[in-house]
Scaffold this motif. Structure first.
Motif, PDB file in Angstrom:
ATOM      1  N   ILE A 252       0.912  -1.120  -0.094  1.00 35.54           N
ATOM      2  CA  ILE A 252       0.070   0.139   0.035  1.00 35.54           C
ATOM      3  C   ILE A 252       0.867   1.275  -0.027  1.00 35.54           C
ATOM      4  O   ILE A 252       1.377   1.526   1.014  1.00 35.54           O
ATOM      5  CB  ILE A 252      -0.883  -0.031   1.138  1.00 35.54           C
ATOM      6  CG1 ILE A 252      -1.828  -1.521   1.207  1.00 35.54           C
ATOM      7  CG2 ILE A 252      -1.709   1.410   1.317  1.00 35.54           C
ATOM      8  CD1 ILE A 252      -2.697  -1.292   2.218  1.00 35.54           C
TER       9      ILE A 252
ATOM     10  N   CYS B 177      -1.613  -1.208  -4.270  1.00 34.46           N
ATOM     11  CA  CYS B 177      -2.588  -0.225  -4.262  1.00 34.46           C
ATOM     12  C   CYS B 177      -2.094   1.272  -3.935  1.00 34.46           C
ATOM     13  O   CYS B 177      -1.033   1.462  -2.818  1.00 34.46           O
ATOM     14  CB  CYS B 177      -3.490  -0.412  -2.927  1.00 34.46           C
ATOM     15  SG  CYS B 177      -4.936   0.561  -2.484  1.00 34.46           S
TER      16      CYS B 177
ATOM     17  N   MET C  35      -7.801  -1.076  -2.416  1.00 36.27           N
ATOM     18  CA  MET C  35      -7.472  -1.708  -1.203  1.00 36.27           C
ATOM     19  C   MET C  35      -8.309  -2.827  -0.526  1.00 36.27           C
ATOM     20  O   MET C  35      -7.609  -3.834  -0.129  1.00 36.27           O
ATOM     21  CB  MET C  35      -7.305  -0.446  -0.118  1.00 36.27           C
ATOM     22  CG  MET C  35      -6.314  -0.908   1.161  1.00 36.27           C
ATOM     23  SD  MET C  35      -6.132   0.428   2.138  1.00 36.27           S
ATOM     24  CE  MET C  35      -7.592   0.830   2.670  1.00 36.27           C
ATOM     25  N   PRO C  36      -9.612  -2.870  -0.674  1.00 28.99           N
ATOM     26  CA  PRO C  36     -10.345  -3.927  -0.090  1.00 28.99           C
ATOM     27  C   PRO C  36      -9.716  -5.196  -0.784  1.00 28.99           C
ATOM     28  O   PRO C  36      -9.608  -6.347  -0.214  1.00 28.99           O
ATOM     29  CB  PRO C  36     -11.823  -3.631  -0.341  1.00 28.99           C
ATOM     30  CG  PRO C  36     -11.803  -2.161  -0.171  1.00 28.99           C
ATOM     31  CD  PRO C  36     -10.474  -1.858  -1.019  1.00 28.99           C
TER      32      PRO C  36
ATOM     33  N   LEU D  72      -5.985  -6.390   0.348  1.00 29.49           N
ATOM     34  CA  LEU D  72      -6.111  -6.867   1.799  1.00 29.49           C
ATOM     35  C   LEU D  72      -6.807  -8.216   1.697  1.00 29.49           C
ATOM     36  O   LEU D  72      -6.302  -8.999   2.639  1.00 29.49           O
ATOM     37  CB  LEU D  72      -6.997  -5.861   2.576  1.00 29.49           C
ATOM     38  CG  LEU D  72      -6.500  -4.466   2.917  1.00 29.49           C
ATOM     39  CD1 LEU D  72      -7.742  -3.717   3.580  1.00 29.49           C
ATOM     40  CD2 LEU D  72      -5.105  -4.621   3.459  1.00 29.49           C
TER      41      LEU D  72
ATOM     42  N   THR E 278      -3.862  10.177   5.330  1.00 30.52           N
ATOM     43  CA  THR E 278      -3.717   8.679   5.552  1.00 30.52           C
ATOM     44  C   THR E 278      -3.830   8.401   7.133  1.00 30.52           C
ATOM     45  O   THR E 278      -3.624   6.943   7.314  1.00 30.52           O
ATOM     46  CB  THR E 278      -2.375   8.484   4.860  1.00 30.52           C
ATOM     47  OG1 THR E 278      -1.157   9.169   5.627  1.00 30.52           O
ATOM     48  CG2 THR E 278      -2.232   8.489   3.387  1.00 30.52           C
TER      49      THR E 278
ATOM     50  N   LEU F 199      -5.752   5.017   8.107  1.00 25.44           N
ATOM     51  CA  LEU F 199      -5.856   4.517   6.827  1.00 25.44           C
ATOM     52  C   LEU F 199      -6.188   2.744   7.179  1.00 25.44           C
ATOM     53  O   LEU F 199      -7.126   2.256   6.714  1.00 25.44           O
ATOM     54  CB  LEU F 199      -4.733   4.516   6.230  1.00 25.44           C
ATOM     55  CG  LEU F 199      -4.938   3.706   4.453  1.00 25.44           C
ATOM     56  CD1 LEU F 199      -5.676   4.622   3.876  1.00 25.44           C
ATOM     57  CD2 LEU F 199      -3.547   3.901   3.986  1.00 25.44           C
ATOM     58  N   ILE F 200      -5.571   2.365   8.086  1.00 30.06           N
ATOM     59  CA  ILE F 200      -5.794   0.964   8.468  1.00 30.06           C
ATOM     60  C   ILE F 200      -6.174   0.776   9.730  1.00 30.06           C
ATOM     61  O   ILE F 200      -5.651   1.090  10.871  1.00 30.06           O
ATOM     62  CB  ILE F 200      -4.508   0.005   8.274  1.00 30.06           C
ATOM     63  CG1 ILE F 200      -3.917   0.360   6.877  1.00 30.06           C
ATOM     64  CG2 ILE F 200      -4.843  -1.365   8.624  1.00 30.06           C
ATOM     65  CD1 ILE F 200      -4.867  -0.232   5.822  1.00 30.06           C
TER      66      ILE F 200
ATOM     67  N   ALA G 241     -12.100  -2.087  10.535  1.00 25.98           N
ATOM     68  CA  ALA G 241     -12.724  -2.595   9.022  1.00 25.98           C
ATOM     69  C   ALA G 241     -11.636  -3.316   8.187  1.00 25.98           C
ATOM     70  O   ALA G 241     -11.784  -4.347   7.680  1.00 25.98           O
ATOM     71  CB  ALA G 241     -13.668  -1.580   8.583  1.00 25.98           C
ATOM     72  N   GLU G 242     -10.549  -2.516   7.955  1.00 33.43           N
ATOM     73  CA  GLU G 242      -9.465  -2.800   6.976  1.00 33.43           C
ATOM     74  C   GLU G 242      -8.692  -4.352   7.514  1.00 33.43           C
ATOM     75  O   GLU G 242      -8.661  -5.104   6.814  1.00 33.43           O
ATOM     76  CB  GLU G 242      -8.417  -1.886   6.696  1.00 33.43           C
ATOM     77  CG  GLU G 242      -8.901  -0.730   6.209  1.00 33.43           C
ATOM     78  CD  GLU G 242     -10.024   0.187   6.880  1.00 33.43           C
ATOM     79  OE1 GLU G 242     -10.762   0.865   6.313  1.00 33.43           O
ATOM     80  OE2 GLU G 242      -9.953   0.179   8.054  1.00 33.43           O
TER      81      GLU G 242
ATOM     82  N   ARG H  24     -10.672  -7.331   6.852  1.00 37.98           N
ATOM     83  CA  ARG H  24     -10.800  -7.803   5.381  1.00 37.98           C
ATOM     84  C   ARG H  24      -9.487  -8.647   5.315  1.00 37.98           C
ATOM     85  O   ARG H  24      -9.418  -9.227   3.848  1.00 37.98           O
ATOM     86  CB  ARG H  24     -10.890  -6.618   4.590  1.00 37.98           C
ATOM     87  CG  ARG H  24     -12.130  -5.704   4.639  1.00 37.98           C
ATOM     88  CD  ARG H  24     -12.230  -4.843   3.466  1.00 37.98           C
ATOM     89  NE  ARG H  24     -13.401  -3.971   3.516  1.00 37.98           N
ATOM     90  CZ  ARG H  24     -13.720  -2.628   4.038  1.00 37.98           C
ATOM     91  NH1 ARG H  24     -12.635  -2.252   4.503  1.00 37.98           N
ATOM     92  NH2 ARG H  24     -14.864  -2.015   3.912  1.00 37.98           N
ATOM     93  N   MET H  25      -8.483  -8.589   6.036  1.00 42.24           N
ATOM     94  CA  MET H  25      -7.334  -9.386   5.571  1.00 42.24           C
ATOM     95  C   MET H  25      -7.415 -10.728   5.676  1.00 42.24           C
ATOM     96  O   MET H  25      -8.397 -11.440   6.560  1.00 42.24           O
ATOM     97  CB  MET H  25      -5.849  -8.588   6.332  1.00 42.24           C
ATOM     98  CG  MET H  25      -5.553  -7.311   6.211  1.00 42.24           C
ATOM     99  SD  MET H  25      -4.422  -6.794   7.232  1.00 42.24           S
ATOM    100  CE  MET H  25      -3.045  -7.940   6.865  1.00 42.24           C
TER     101      MET H  25
END
Length: 319
Positions: free
Chosen positions: A144, A167, A186-187, A190, A206, A209-210, A213-214, A217-218
Motif C-alpha cells: 500500500i 494499491c 485496497m479491499p 487486503l 492517511t 488508513l488501516i 474494518a480494514e 478484510r485481511m
C-alpha cells in the motif's frame, strides 16, 4: 564561507565520507533535539530536519533561515505553506532510503514467517520450542503506497518469488504493468495478501488508513508491516486482531509518538516485531541522504534552485 547548519536528525552527516566533506566545507554544524532547537534558531541559516516538526513558530524564530532540508522523504512534519510564505525553500531526499526500507520490510516478512524472534527467545530462556513456519516464496505481498520505496520493495519481493499486488491512487499504471504488479482497490488487496506492507506518506489524508474494518478484510493468518507513519495504523485495532488470532503477526517501525508510549498492550504482544523507526538507517542510505542535502545547500548558496525542491513557489515569491 561561514554557514550555520542546525540539524534535528541525529544521523545526519555521520556516514561514510560525510564528516570529511563537512569538515572541508568549513561550515558550522549544530546538533540539537526538539527540546533545545529554539536556542539555536536565531543563528540558523539551513535547518536539516529530522522528525521534530518545523512550524510557523519555528520559522518566526529563525530570521536568517534560507532553507529547510528534510533528512528523509516524509514532509508531514513540515509546514510547507508557512515555509513558502516565508520564501524558504524545502527539499527532501527521494529514493535515498528506498533500498534500506525495502530490505527491512523483507527482513520483517522473513522473521514473521519463520518465527525468528520466538525461536531466539525460547533458546535464550532455556527452552526448545520448534515452531512450524511458512515459506516466503509463493506468498502474496500487498504493498500500500507504490512510490519509490513501494516499487523498490516490489522488485525485490518478486525476485524472491512472491506474488506482488499494489494499491496507490497516484501510481503510474504503465510502471506497475511493466513490473507485472496489478494495481487493486485496497479491499481487494487486503483480502488477497498474506503480507501487507504500508509505505504511504503521513498526514491527515492517511491517518487511520488501516483500522478495524480494514484489518477484518485481511486473510486469516496474514501479517502487516508499518514502515510508513505511526498514525496510518490503528494500534488498538491491530492489538484486537492479533489477540483474536485473526492476524498471525505484525512489524512496526513507526509510531505516532517517538519514542512510543509502551503502556499500550500492543508492546506486550509476542506476535509483534518492533524497531525504532530504523527503516532508513543504513550507512548507504544515510550517505546518499547526506550528500543530497549538502549538494542542495551548495545550490542554494550559489543562488540556484535545487531539483529536489518541493515548494517551488518559494522561489516565485522572491521575484
Amino acid at each position: 564561507m561561514s554557514v550555520t547548519l542546525v540539524t534535528t536528525s541525529p544521523a545526519f552527516g555521520r556516514a561514510g565520507d560525510l564528516p570529511d566533506r563537512l569538515a572541508g566545507l568549513g561550515w558550522t554544524l549544530i546538533r540539537c533535539t526538539a527540546d533545545d532547537l529554539s536556542a539555536h534558531l536565531m543563528k540558523t541559516e539551513f535547518l536539516v530536519a529530522g522528525l521534530p516538526a518545523v512550524t510557523t513558530a519555528t520559522l518566526a524564530a529563525a530570521p536568517r533561515l534560507r532553507g529547510v532540508l528534510k533528512h528523509g522523504v516524509g514532509l508531514d512534519t513540515i509546514d510547507l505553506d508557512a515555509c513558502t510564505a516565508r520564501n524558504v525553500p524545502v527539499t527532501n531526499t527521494p529514493g535515498a532510503n528506498a533500498v534500506a526500507v525495502a530490505e527491512l520490510a523483507l527482513a520483517q516478512i522473513f522473521a514473521l514467517s519463520r518465527n525468528l524472534i520466538a525461536g531466539h527467545s525460547t533458546i535464550t530462556q532455556g527452552g526448545w520450542d520448534r515452531r512450524i513456519g511458512r515459506e516466503v516464496e509463493g506468498a502474496t505481498l500487498g504493498i500500500i503506497g507504490f512510490g519509490v520505496i513501494g516499487s523498490t520493495l516490489a522488485a525485490k519481493a518478486a525476485a524472491l518469488g512472491l506474488r506482488v499486488l499494489a494499491c496507490d491512487p497516484f501510481a503510474d499504471p504503465a510502471q506497475a504493468a511493466a513490473m507485472g504488479v496489478p494495481l487493486l482497490p485496497m479491499p481487494d488487496l487486503l483480502a488477497q495478501s498474506d503480507h501487507v506492507s504500508l509505505h504511504v506518506f503521513g498526514g491527515p489524508s492517511t491517518a487511520g488508513l488501516i483500522g478495524t474494518a480494514e484489518l477484518a478484510r485481511m486473510k486469516p493468518g496474514a501479517t502487516i508491516l508499518n514502515l510508513a507513519r505511526g498514525e496510518v495504523l490503528d494500534l488498538d485495532a491491530l492489538h484486537a486482531a492479533l489477540t483474536a488470532g485473526h492476524l498471525s503477526g505484525a512489524a512496526i517501525d513507526a509510531y505516532t509518538v517517538e519514542p512510543p508510549d509502551r503502556s499500550h498492550p500492543i508492546f506486550a504482544s509476542p506476535k509483534v516485531i518492533f524497531s525504532p523507526h530504523a527503516g532508513g538507517d543504513t550507512s548507504g542510505a544515510l550517505k546518499r541522504m547526506g550528500h543530497m542535502i549538502l549538494d542542495d545547500i551548495a545550490t542554494l548558496l550559489a543562488g540556484g534552485r535545487p531539483v529536489r525542491t518541493v515548494n517551488p513557489a518559494a522561489f516565485e515569491a522572491r521575484r
